[in-house]
Design a protein around this motif. Structure first.
Motif, PDB file in Angstrom:
ATOM      1  N   TYR A  67      -3.393  -1.503   7.801  1.00 23.91           N
ATOM      2  CA  TYR A  67      -2.918  -2.384   6.734  1.00 23.91           C
ATOM      3  C   TYR A  67      -1.691  -3.198   7.144  1.00 23.91           C
ATOM      4  O   TYR A  67      -1.676  -4.421   6.987  1.00 23.91           O
ATOM      5  CB  TYR A  67      -2.644  -1.581   5.462  1.00 23.91           C
ATOM      6  CG  TYR A  67      -3.855  -0.944   4.821  1.00 23.91           C
ATOM      7  CD1 TYR A  67      -5.142  -1.390   5.083  1.00 23.91           C
ATOM      8  CD2 TYR A  67      -3.711   0.117   3.933  1.00 23.91           C
ATOM      9  CE1 TYR A  67      -6.249  -0.797   4.490  1.00 23.91           C
ATOM     10  CE2 TYR A  67      -4.811   0.716   3.331  1.00 23.91           C
ATOM     11  CZ  TYR A  67      -6.077   0.262   3.618  1.00 23.91           C
ATOM     12  OH  TYR A  67      -7.165   0.852   3.030  1.00 23.91           O
ATOM     13  N   CYS A 120      -6.446   2.823  -0.687  1.00 24.46           N
ATOM     14  CA  CYS A 120      -7.447   3.467   0.164  1.00 24.46           C
ATOM     15  C   CYS A 120      -7.958   4.718  -0.543  1.00 24.46           C
ATOM     16  O   CYS A 120      -7.208   5.666  -0.776  1.00 24.46           O
ATOM     17  CB  CYS A 120      -6.815   3.831   1.504  1.00 24.46           C
ATOM     18  SG  CYS A 120      -8.006   4.282   2.779  1.00 24.46           S
ATOM     19  N   SER A 152       0.855  -1.171   0.000  1.00 20.51           N
ATOM     20  CA  SER A 152       0.000   0.000   0.000  1.00 20.51           C
ATOM     21  C   SER A 152       0.896   1.227   0.000  1.00 20.51           C
ATOM     22  O   SER A 152       2.123   1.103   0.081  1.00 20.51           O
ATOM     23  CB  SER A 152      -0.946  -0.004   1.193  1.00 20.51           C
ATOM     24  OG  SER A 152      -1.990   0.936   0.981  1.00 20.51           O
ATOM     25  N   PHE A 194      -3.447  -2.797  -1.638  1.00 26.56           N
ATOM     26  CA  PHE A 194      -4.550  -2.071  -1.022  1.00 26.56           C
ATOM     27  C   PHE A 194      -4.462  -0.607  -1.445  1.00 26.56           C
ATOM     28  O   PHE A 194      -3.442   0.050  -1.221  1.00 26.56           O
ATOM     29  CB  PHE A 194      -4.480  -2.138   0.505  1.00 26.56           C
ATOM     30  CG  PHE A 194      -4.983  -3.420   1.112  1.00 26.56           C
ATOM     31  CD1 PHE A 194      -5.532  -4.432   0.348  1.00 26.56           C
ATOM     32  CD2 PHE A 194      -4.914  -3.611   2.492  1.00 26.56           C
ATOM     33  CE1 PHE A 194      -5.992  -5.611   0.926  1.00 26.56           C
ATOM     34  CE2 PHE A 194      -5.360  -4.772   3.079  1.00 26.56           C
ATOM     35  CZ  PHE A 194      -5.910  -5.779   2.300  1.00 26.56           C
ATOM     36  N   THR A 205      -1.195   6.029   4.855  1.00 26.50           N
ATOM     37  CA  THR A 205      -2.511   5.468   4.582  1.00 26.50           C
ATOM     38  C   THR A 205      -3.008   4.793   5.845  1.00 26.50           C
ATOM     39  O   THR A 205      -2.423   4.951   6.922  1.00 26.50           O
ATOM     40  CB  THR A 205      -2.452   4.519   3.370  1.00 26.50           C
ATOM     41  OG1 THR A 205      -3.780   4.204   2.956  1.00 26.50           O
ATOM     42  CG2 THR A 205      -1.683   3.247   3.670  1.00 26.50           C
TER      43      THR A 205
END
Length: 368
Positions: free
Chosen positions: A124, A166, A116, A164, A120
């Motif tokens: 995660y 976001c 990621s 991922f 963020t």
């Protein structure tokens, strides 16, 4: 006697969990709580009564296991999302965090990686550790934006099994363009990687922002994650869900616990979805308070990010923690994410927002 951390170290804990701290923002009981991006508006009484009725009905059969497939809930969620989705495209769990955890259980694990782009959502890497998935921290530009070219280049370089994204991003609040998502998907497809777009705050997005739901058709390894905690005001109910190709939901079934979504949880979510217009009516008020915050912060000489969410991330503070403490002394808690010069505030009710802005102005004036 040893303290708890020393006692913990004596247990045969997995090595990749040693030294970690549990996720959690400070839970401090103050009058105005604007630190964890909750919906600060209480549920309408009509919805409270509808939930009570559905839960009472469910209570008559709590001696039995719930519908393992939560079929009615999946059908209602598909209807809400639209985009020609059906119940076969939908999966739900106890909050979007469990959705993300189940994705990692199915597609991550030892020898696999999750990527990621920070800053963020801080869960995660913790979800990665909990599933023994290696975490790769991608990078954003200095203004915290992420371009399609940069994101795709980083995915091609590191070849993560899972990405991922976001959007809107937490903590910065800004959504990604569809060009970023498609570029990441194309790059991940070169090594059969999965791409998950975490749209927890999607209902608060600006009118010009497009959802990744529009990209699902024809993209087998794309997943869009959502939650009922934010726009629906159901943080205490713990309901998250995803939309994806039917074979993805089949993969998640391989790792879900039996009957993981309780009858009470299902009843609560069903009642909420049957009263969706009442719940989403609050979203526009929250967006107006968010926009009010952005405008006033600019007047105060601060640097708020463009927000597609129910919170505002802002910079330009010389001593953010001192401001955080000053607000706390006034009975207002916001979020200090540890990013230099910045804080994050949830858009509250009109009175809560006014209190935050007035006290912030006083604190900034005292600094000068």
């Amino acid at each position: 006697m040893n303290d708890r951390s020393e006692l913990l170290s004596q247990l045969p804990l997995r090595e990749n969990l040693r030294g970690l701290s549990p996720y959690g923002a400070p839970q401090i009981d103050v009058p105005i709580q604007l630190n964890v991006n909750e919906n600060t508006h209480p549920l309408p009484q009509t919805v409270v009564e509808a939930i009570a009725q559905e839960v009472a009905k469910a209570a008559t059969s709590l001696n039995r296991y719930p519908d393992r497939e939560f079929t009615e809930l999946r059908e209602l969620l598909a209807d809400y999302l639209g985009h020609s989705l059906t119940a076969e495209n939908i999966w739900a769990a106890n909050g979007s965090n469990e959705i993300l955890q189940q994705i990692l259980q199915a597609f991550g694990g030892p020898g696999r990686s999750l990527m990621s782009f920070g800053p963020t959502y801080s869960m995660y890497p913790l979800l990665a550790s909990g599933t023994d998935t290696a975490y790769i921290a991608g990078e954003r530009s200095e203004d915290f934006t992420l371009s399609a070219e940069s994101a795709a280049q980083q995915v091609r370089e590191h070849k993560p099994n899972i990405v991922f994204l976001c959007s809107p991003n937490n903590p910065t609040g800004t959504a990604l363009g569809l060009d970023v998502i498609t570029a990441v998907y194309d790059a991940a497809s070169e090594h059969n990687g999965m791409v998950i777009v975490d749209e927890a705050y999607a209902e608060f997005s600006l009118s010009s922002t497009k959802s990744a739901l529009t990209l699902l058709e024809g993209r087998q390894r794309l997943i869009v994650s959502r939650t009922m905690s934010k726009a629906f005001g159901l943080a205490g109910a713990r309901v998250g869900y995803l939309a994806a190709a039917p074979e993805v939901t089949d993969a998640i079934r391989l790792v879900r616990l039996p009957y993981h979504l309780s009858a009470v949880t299902q009843a609560t979510a069903i009642a909420a979805l049957k009263n969706i217009d009442l719940l989403l009516a609050q979203v526009e008020d929250i967006k107006s308070q968010r926009d009010r915050i952005v405008a006033r912060l600019k007047e105060l000489g601060l640097n708020p990010s463009v927000s597609d969410s129910n919170f505002v991330f802002f910079g330009g503070l010389e001593n953010p923690h001192a401001v955080w403490e000053g607000l706390l002394e006034a009975g207002i808690i916001v979020r200090d994410n540890g990013i230099p010069g910045t804080l994050r505030v949830t858009a509250g009710t009109e009175s809560e927002t006014t209190a935050f802005l007035d006290h912030l102005a006083e604190l900034l004036g005292a600094e000068k």
